[in-house]
Design an enzyme around this catalytic site. Sequence first.
Site, mmCIF file in Angstrom:
data_model
loop_
_atom_site.group_PDB
_atom_site.id
_atom_site.type_symbol
_atom_site.label_atom_id
_atom_site.label_comp_id
_atom_site.label_asym_id
_atom_site.label_seq_id
_atom_site.Cartn_x
_atom_site.Cartn_y
_atom_site.Cartn_z
ATOM 1 N N HIS A 119 3.399 57.690 59.803
ATOM 2 C CA HIS A 119 3.631 56.820 58.503
ATOM 3 C C HIS A 119 4.718 57.297 57.679
ATOM 4 O O HIS A 119 4.352 58.528 57.009
ATOM 5 C CB HIS A 119 2.466 56.379 57.817
ATOM 6 C CG HIS A 119 1.479 55.585 58.830
ATOM 7 N ND1 HIS A 119 1.662 54.289 59.468
ATOM 8 C CD2 HIS A 119 0.095 55.968 59.407
ATOM 9 C CE1 HIS A 119 0.664 53.986 60.074
ATOM 10 N NE2 HIS A 119 -0.270 54.963 60.113
ATOM 11 N N HIS A 129 4.291 55.572 66.883
ATOM 12 C CA HIS A 129 3.171 55.958 67.919
ATOM 13 C C HIS A 129 3.559 56.443 69.100
ATOM 14 O O HIS A 129 4.440 55.835 69.560
ATOM 15 C CB HIS A 129 2.165 54.707 68.020
ATOM 16 C CG HIS A 129 1.543 54.828 69.122
ATOM 17 N ND1 HIS A 129 1.418 54.257 70.270
ATOM 18 C CD2 HIS A 129 0.202 55.530 69.286
ATOM 19 C CE1 HIS A 129 0.534 54.540 71.171
ATOM 20 N NE2 HIS A 129 -0.201 55.203 70.565
ATOM 21 N N HIS A 193 -4.853 37.403 66.599
ATOM 22 C CA HIS A 193 -5.539 36.676 65.523
ATOM 23 C C HIS A 193 -4.109 36.366 64.637
ATOM 24 O O HIS A 193 -4.306 35.458 63.690
ATOM 25 C CB HIS A 193 -6.539 37.160 64.825
ATOM 26 C CG HIS A 193 -6.462 38.650 64.151
ATOM 27 N ND1 HIS A 193 -6.535 39.708 65.009
ATOM 28 C CD2 HIS A 193 -5.931 38.776 62.884
ATOM 29 C CE1 HIS A 193 -6.150 40.671 63.974
ATOM 30 N NE2 HIS A 193 -5.783 40.312 62.910
#
Length: 293
Positions: A119, A129, A193
């Site tokens: 980050h 990642h 979601h």
Amino acid sequence: MTDTFETEKAQASGWFRELRDEIVSAFHALEDRQGGDAPAGRMEVRKTSRTSEDGSDAGGGEMSVMRGGRVFEKVGVNISTVYGVLGERAQSAMAARKGIPGMKDDPRFWASGISLVAHMQNPHAPAVHMNTRMFWTPHAWWFGGGADLNPCIEYDEDTAHFHAEMKRACDPHGETLYDELKDWADRYFYIPHRKRARGVGGIFYDDRNSGDWAGDFALTKGVGAAFLPAFVPLADRRREMPWDEADKDVQLRHRGLYAEYNLVYDRGTKFGLETGHDPDAVLMSLPPLAKWY
């Protein structure tokens, strides 16, 4: 399958350690290239351990984490080699997902890998990642891994560069492999979601067992070796760009998406916690600061 893989296990775990050392050195060099009054960041290393249910030795690893650097707000490069017996939940999940018979009769396992999440301080510099791993049971072995780019402010040229390096790693192993692994990453690094991807993708693979251990290991090493040429030029390009509080707000909200994915969907997070590994190491991927509305 009997345990005839002691040499291969040692080769894999040794490679992950070598890759960790190379990446840490490159990240320290990035910190040194960035000007500023604050000291250049350095990795803090500590041992991690896994506790088996009966209290016996179950392996562990090393957690290398930098916080508050010039370039990196938080970055972790972890290695681990763990072993023992899978619990019932992990046995059931493994048998169902991978179709491996016999797990209940002999639930031993061994796993080794490297896991990296970065980050960045500058919102224009992309988070990233990468992980590669080898997994063994008495019934099967396989490799997995990949890398994906997670910018909060997207630049088409950065995305193109990252994907080109991932393709370069895949091409020696099959002319269609990159497309297959890119598609796998697009499906895997998706947040249902939110109905969106968590970043601009990369490559991902799991359950890699072609029957040729050396060939599959070569692919895994190629993916790991591609990481620095894929990422460091992007960090160098963006680390000194001017930014304001509005840019930082965009970054913090994007990090919220990253945290949601890793806590809800990521297989590695679930496996690490279910098998008793050090929770600080398992949750190293979480950002230092994030924002939700």
